[in-house]
Each structure stands twice: as C-alpha cells, then as structure tokens.
Design a protein around this motif. Structure first.
Motif, PDB file in Angstrom:
ATOM      1  N   MET A 190      -6.928  -9.800   0.311  1.00 19.38           N
ATOM      2  CA  MET A 190      -6.123  -8.285   0.767  1.00 19.38           C
ATOM      3  C   MET A 190      -6.004  -8.218   1.886  1.00 19.38           C
ATOM      4  O   MET A 190      -6.517  -8.413   2.616  1.00 19.38           O
ATOM      5  CB  MET A 190      -6.674  -6.861  -0.208  1.00 19.38           C
ATOM      6  N   VAL A 191      -4.932  -8.702   1.969  1.00 21.24           N
ATOM      7  CA  VAL A 191      -4.713  -8.490   3.660  1.00 21.24           C
ATOM      8  C   VAL A 191      -4.347  -7.188   4.262  1.00 21.24           C
ATOM      9  O   VAL A 191      -4.645  -6.175   4.069  1.00 21.24           O
ATOM     10  CB  VAL A 191      -2.835  -8.382   4.190  1.00 21.24           C
ATOM     11  N   PRO A 192      -4.825  -7.131   5.807  1.00 23.14           N
ATOM     12  CA  PRO A 192      -4.411  -5.947   6.423  1.00 23.14           C
ATOM     13  C   PRO A 192      -3.621  -4.563   6.183  1.00 23.14           C
ATOM     14  O   PRO A 192      -4.706  -3.534   5.463  1.00 23.14           O
ATOM     15  CB  PRO A 192      -4.715  -5.664   7.778  1.00 23.14           C
ATOM     16  N   TRP A 193      -3.012  -4.748   5.688  1.00 24.97           N
ATOM     17  CA  TRP A 193      -1.697  -3.422   5.712  1.00 24.97           C
ATOM     18  C   TRP A 193      -1.384  -3.186   3.930  1.00 24.97           C
ATOM     19  O   TRP A 193      -1.341  -2.224   3.185  1.00 24.97           O
ATOM     20  CB  TRP A 193      -0.576  -3.631   5.414  1.00 24.97           C
ATOM     21  N   GLN A 194      -2.469  -4.031   2.633  1.00 24.59           N
ATOM     22  CA  GLN A 194      -3.021  -3.969   1.873  1.00 24.59           C
ATOM     23  C   GLN A 194      -4.196  -2.909   1.393  1.00 24.59           C
ATOM     24  O   GLN A 194      -4.525  -2.332  -0.056  1.00 24.59           O
ATOM     25  CB  GLN A 194      -2.688  -4.561   0.808  1.00 24.59           C
ATOM     26  N   ARG A 195      -4.255  -2.958   2.597  1.00 25.48           N
ATOM     27  CA  ARG A 195      -6.115  -2.259   2.532  1.00 25.48           C
ATOM     28  C   ARG A 195      -5.434  -0.630   2.830  1.00 25.48           C
ATOM     29  O   ARG A 195      -5.537  -0.192   4.183  1.00 25.48           O
ATOM     30  CB  ARG A 195      -7.217  -3.298   3.550  1.00 25.48           C
ATOM     31  N   ARG A 196      -5.932   0.268   1.870  1.00 21.72           N
ATOM     32  CA  ARG A 196      -5.662   1.880   1.960  1.00 21.72           C
ATOM     33  C   ARG A 196      -6.956   2.235   3.555  1.00 21.72           C
ATOM     34  O   ARG A 196      -6.295   3.229   4.173  1.00 21.72           O
ATOM     35  CB  ARG A 196      -6.123   2.778   1.213  1.00 21.72           C
ATOM     36  N   GLU A 197      -7.691   1.760   3.562  1.00 24.96           N
ATOM     37  CA  GLU A 197      -8.651   2.492   4.629  1.00 24.96           C
ATOM     38  C   GLU A 197      -8.126   1.852   6.323  1.00 24.96           C
ATOM     39  O   GLU A 197      -8.421   2.639   6.573  1.00 24.96           O
ATOM     40  CB  GLU A 197     -10.380   2.190   4.686  1.00 24.96           C
ATOM     41  N   PHE A 198      -7.449   0.546   6.089  1.00 27.41           N
ATOM     42  CA  PHE A 198      -7.086   0.793   7.628  1.00 27.41           C
ATOM     43  C   PHE A 198      -5.643   0.979   7.179  1.00 27.41           C
ATOM     44  O   PHE A 198      -5.449   1.294   8.859  1.00 27.41           O
ATOM     45  CB  PHE A 198      -6.976  -1.165   7.143  1.00 27.41           C
ATOM     46  N   LEU A 199      -5.263   1.421   5.988  1.00 27.06           N
ATOM     47  CA  LEU A 199      -3.873   1.567   7.056  1.00 27.06           C
ATOM     48  C   LEU A 199      -3.989   3.325   6.934  1.00 27.06           C
ATOM     49  O   LEU A 199      -3.489   4.188   8.322  1.00 27.06           O
ATOM     50  CB  LEU A 199      -2.430   1.955   4.891  1.00 27.06           C
ATOM     51  N   LYS A 200      -5.097   4.135   6.756  1.00 23.91           N
ATOM     52  CA  LYS A 200      -5.275   5.191   7.225  1.00 23.91           C
ATOM     53  C   LYS A 200      -5.456   5.077   8.667  1.00 23.91           C
ATOM     54  O   LYS A 200      -6.024   6.048   9.510  1.00 23.91           O
ATOM     55  CB  LYS A 200      -6.765   5.715   6.468  1.00 23.91           C
ATOM     56  N   LEU A 201      -6.507   4.443   8.863  1.00 24.72           N
ATOM     57  CA  LEU A 201      -6.762   4.164  10.757  1.00 24.72           C
ATOM     58  C   LEU A 201      -6.112   3.893  10.940  1.00 24.72           C
ATOM     59  O   LEU A 201      -5.435   4.377  12.423  1.00 24.72           O
ATOM     60  CB  LEU A 201      -7.878   2.706  10.590  1.00 24.72           C
ATOM     61  N   TRP A 202      -4.597   3.138  10.988  1.00 27.90           N
ATOM     62  CA  TRP A 202      -3.665   2.707  11.594  1.00 27.90           C
ATOM     63  C   TRP A 202      -2.657   3.734  11.940  1.00 27.90           C
ATOM     64  O   TRP A 202      -2.536   3.897  13.064  1.00 27.90           O
ATOM     65  CB  TRP A 202      -3.263   1.132  10.764  1.00 27.90           C
ATOM     66  N   SER A 203      -2.609   4.285  10.918  1.00 28.48           N
ATOM     67  CA  SER A 203      -2.078   5.287  11.198  1.00 28.48           C
ATOM     68  C   SER A 203      -2.218   6.345  12.136  1.00 28.48           C
ATOM     69  O   SER A 203      -1.244   7.063  12.978  1.00 28.48           O
ATOM     70  CB  SER A 203      -1.668   6.293   9.550  1.00 28.48           C
ATOM     71  N   ALA A 204      -3.588   6.383  12.083  1.00 29.91           N
ATOM     72  CA  ALA A 204      -4.395   8.334  12.596  1.00 29.91           C
ATOM     73  C   ALA A 204      -4.087   6.771  14.406  1.00 29.91           C
ATOM     74  O   ALA A 204      -3.862   8.053  15.375  1.00 29.91           O
ATOM     75  CB  ALA A 204      -5.801   7.566  12.140  1.00 29.91           C
ATOM     76  N   GLN A 205      -4.200   5.590  14.535  1.00 34.97           N
ATOM     77  CA  GLN A 205      -4.466   5.401  16.035  1.00 34.97           C
ATOM     78  C   GLN A 205      -2.715   5.661  16.049  1.00 34.97           C
ATOM     79  O   GLN A 205      -2.370   5.817  17.432  1.00 34.97           O
ATOM     80  CB  GLN A 205      -4.617   3.900  15.750  1.00 34.97           C
ATOM     81  N   ALA A 206      -2.030   5.544  15.448  1.00 33.54           N
ATOM     82  CA  ALA A 206      -0.216   5.544  15.563  1.00 33.54           C
ATOM     83  C   ALA A 206       0.381   6.843  16.153  1.00 33.54           C
ATOM     84  O   ALA A 206       0.815   7.140  17.158  1.00 33.54           O
ATOM     85  CB  ALA A 206       0.731   5.169  14.553  1.00 33.54           C
ATOM     86  N   THR A 207       0.001   7.862  14.969  1.00 37.84           N
ATOM     87  CA  THR A 207       0.261   8.820  15.060  1.00 37.84           C
ATOM     88  C   THR A 207      -1.119   9.787  16.769  1.00 37.84           C
ATOM     89  O   THR A 207      -0.362  10.119  17.900  1.00 37.84           O
ATOM     90  CB  THR A 207      -0.148  10.262  14.108  1.00 37.84           C
TER      91      THR A 207
END
Length: 412
Positions: free
Chosen positions: A1-18
């Motif tokens: 499963m690539v990073p953008w398909q992992r829910r936990e990473f998407l949460k962290l990535w969204s937190a990082q961006a905001t």
C-alpha cells in the motif's frame, strides 16, 4: 500500500500541511502587524523576525534529545494547540487597543519554541506511520508539501491581511494550528518504545547526535549548505517586507500576489521532482535544486533598478527560487531520513534545525545591522549574492554521483 493510501499517513500529512500554512502565516503576518499597526522601524522588524528563530538557537540541539524520549504525536498536538492559543491574543489585544511591540517579541519567542518542537517531531514521526519500503515516497510527499506550502502560504497570508487587517489575519493562523492539532489527534499508529539512549544523560545524547551528523559526509553537507543558504536568505527576508511595502509602495495584497507566483514554481517542482530524481539521480537533483533557489535570491536585487518592470522581475525570482527550493526539499529530506537510524532521527533532525535556526537568527540580526549601515538596496544585493555560496558545500564525496536512493540507514 503506497503512502497516500495509508489513512494514518494521510492524517499526518494533512496535519503537516495545515501546520506549515499556520507557521508561514505567522512568520509573515506578525511582521506586517508590526509594520502596519504599530509602525515599527526596519531594524525593529528585523529583530522581531530574529526572535522567531531564537529558540532554535537556544534549545535546538537539546530538542531532539527530549523528543527522542517523548511520544512524538503528543509533542505535535501540544505544539499545535499551544501556538493557536498564543496567537489568538494578538487580534484580541489589537481590538481593545492594548497591543504592544513587546507583546509581539514575547509571542515570537514562545511560538518559535513550539515551532521547534513541532518541526523536529513530525520529521521523525513519519517512519511510525509508513513502512520502511515506502519511506522514500512518503518523504518525497512531505518534502513536496513542505516546499509548496512555504511558497503558497505567503500569498494567502498577504490576502488575509489585505482583507481582514494585519491583527485579524493572524486568526487564520490560529485556525490552521487548531486544524493541524485535530488531524494529529486522530492518528492511531503505535510508536516504538524508547531505546536505551533514554537512560543516557541529556548532554551525552546531545553530543552523540551532533557527532552523528558530523561523522557522515552527506548529512554534514546538507546541514552546512542549508545553514549557509539560510544565513543570507534570512537577512534578506528581514528587510524584504519593508522594501516591498515602503520602498516600492506595494499593498499587502500585491505582496501576496508576488509570492503567489512562487507557488506556481513550487507546485510544478512538486510534480516533477521525482521524475527529475529518477532521470538524473537524487544527488544531482539536490545540487540543481540548491543552485536554482540561490539564483532566485541572487537576482532579487535586480528589481531595484527595473522601475515599472520591478513586479515581473520579483515574480520571476520567486518562481525560480520556489522551484529550486521544492526540488531541494523533496530529495534532501528523503535522502537524509533514509540514511538516519530511527534512534538518531530526533537528534539528527534537531541538529540540522539548530544549525539552520542559528543561521536564521544570525542572518536576521545581520540584516538589521546591514540595513542600518548600508541601506535596503545594498543589503539585498550583498545577501542575494551570498546565497550562491551554499551550493559549494554539496560537492561532498558521493553526493554528485548518487544516482539511486539509499537503501537504508548508515551505521552510527
């Protein structure tokens, strides 16, 4: 499963961006509060910018040691909520007429301290939510959003200040931090237990992390190059807003528009960075990115003599700078984290941030001193040319010839 398909990473990535949007907002909007609302002098504004970076200089090396011993998710959440609450006080105090420059200086130091903890923790937290096989892509995504946000957020900040006024513009910053904290609070990944280094003294752990950075030529080259660039970039930034708003008589909205053009360069680089790295290798991509961001800064003083063409020139410099910075960020971040064992990530990241923070602080103070002695045009010229020296540090053994991503950490 690539990073953008992992829910936990998407949460962290969204937190990082905001969170990065909020951070960039505060760094731009607070000086605009000092300039527009409190009518601060250029030297005062430059010193205010330096206060944002002072905590990294004072606490930077020890921050990684502490964060290696704490749950990194908790550090992220506390940093987000703390910064949101602190910055809420500015529009409130401005509304009742009690806002002072001393308050801005105090808040800059406090917010800068929480910035330091947040920046150190999130870079070290990625391996917790992404398997080792996908770390390269995950760090590429983190580096891309880092570069894009750094270039996009100033334009949004300029627009917010234009529409809401300088103090109320910071309410957007608080909202971004609250949102980042919400995303981080929803992450459910289990962090590894701290290793035996937690029983070492803080001083021993701190020296161990610094020595690790210095022992490895590539990581050392990254740290020194970044510090060299940030030194002159920071000096430029400390007087740039004064130059644009007072010397060129630009409104906050127009300043934001100029930064928006940089966003295009960052977005384009984010999409093509991996293709460039695949074609020429991560090492050459890092060197080219560093060179381009420096060229963008070196061309900035040309706007001084361009008269009515100043705005297009400024936009072009931002475009080149943002493209190069994002290209550098994507590949440098990936290589650095791949080369670093987990037990060293916090202290390695904080050591690199310390050198950059020291350069930011010294550069801001240098900008304040230069503008007082030689004026704004000469300061921009000196510092723009100075950024070109940063790329020279990257001709370290194996970096220019690095055609493939590292397969794992190097030995400590």
């Amino acid at each position: 499963m690539v990073p953008w398909q992992r829910r936990e990473f998407l949460k962290l990535w969204s937190a990082q961006a905001t969170g990065l949007v909020g951070q960039t907002f505060s760094v731009l909007a607070m000086p605009l509060v000092a300039i527009i609302t409190l009518h601060a002098s250029p030297s005062t504004v430059a010193l205010l910018v330096a206060c944002f970076n002072l905590p990294t200089l004072v606490f930077g090396l020890f921050a990684g040691v502490v964060i290696d011993r704490l749950p990194r998710r908790s550090v992220l959440i506390v940093s987000d909520i703390g910064r949101a609450l602190l910055l809420c006080s500015i529009p409130i105090c401005a509304a009742v007429g009690v806002l002072t420059i001393g308050q801005l200086f105090a808040l800059s130091i406090l917010v800068g301290t929480l910035d330091l903890g947040w920046m150190t923790a999130y870079r070290s937290y990625v391996p917790t939510v992404v398997p080792a096989a996908h770390l390269s892509r995950a760090y590429a995504m983190v580096g891309a959003s880092d570069g894009v946000t750094r270039t996009a957020a100033p334009s949004l900040a300029g627009l917010a200040v234009q529409l809401l006024g300088a103090p109320m513009g910071l309410s957007v910053t608080s909202a971004c931090y609250f949102l980042s904290g919400l995303f981080n609070s929803r992450i459910r990944a289990v962090e590894p237990v701290a290793d035996s280094s937690a029983r070492e003294s803080v001083l021993r752990s701190f020296l161990d992390g610094l020595a690790y950075v210095w022992r490895h030529a590539i990581i050392r080259a990254f740290a020194v190059s970044e510090a060299s660039y940030i030194l002159f970039w920071s000096a430029t930034q400390s007087v740039l807003l004064v130059f644009l708003s007072r010397s060129l008589h630009m409104s906050p909205g127009l300043i934001g528009l100029i930064f928006t053009i940089g966003t295009v360069g960052g977005v384009v680089a984010a999409f093509v960075a991996r293709r460039i790295g695949d074609k020429v290798g991560p090492g050459p991509a890092i060197v080219v990115g560093s060179a381009l961001r420096s060229v963008g800064m070196a061309l900035l003083p040309v706007a001084i003599v361009c008269g009515p063409l100043a705005i297009p020139v400024l936009m072009a410099t931002r475009l080149v700078n943002a493209f190069g910075w994002t290209l550098w960020d994507v590949h440098r971040e990936t290589v650095q984290q791949q080369l670093t064992p987990d037990r060293y990530r916090g202290r390695t990241n904080s050591s690199v941030l310390f050198l950059g923070g020291a350069a930011l602080t010294v550069g801001s103070a240098m900008g304040a001193a230069l503008v007082a002695v030689v004026g704004i045009p000469a300061t921009l010229t000196i510092c723009g040319v100075g950024t070109l020296f940063a790329t020279g540090w990257l001709f370290a053994p194996r970096l220019w010839t690095m055609r493939e991503q590292p397969t794992g950490p190097v030995a400590a």
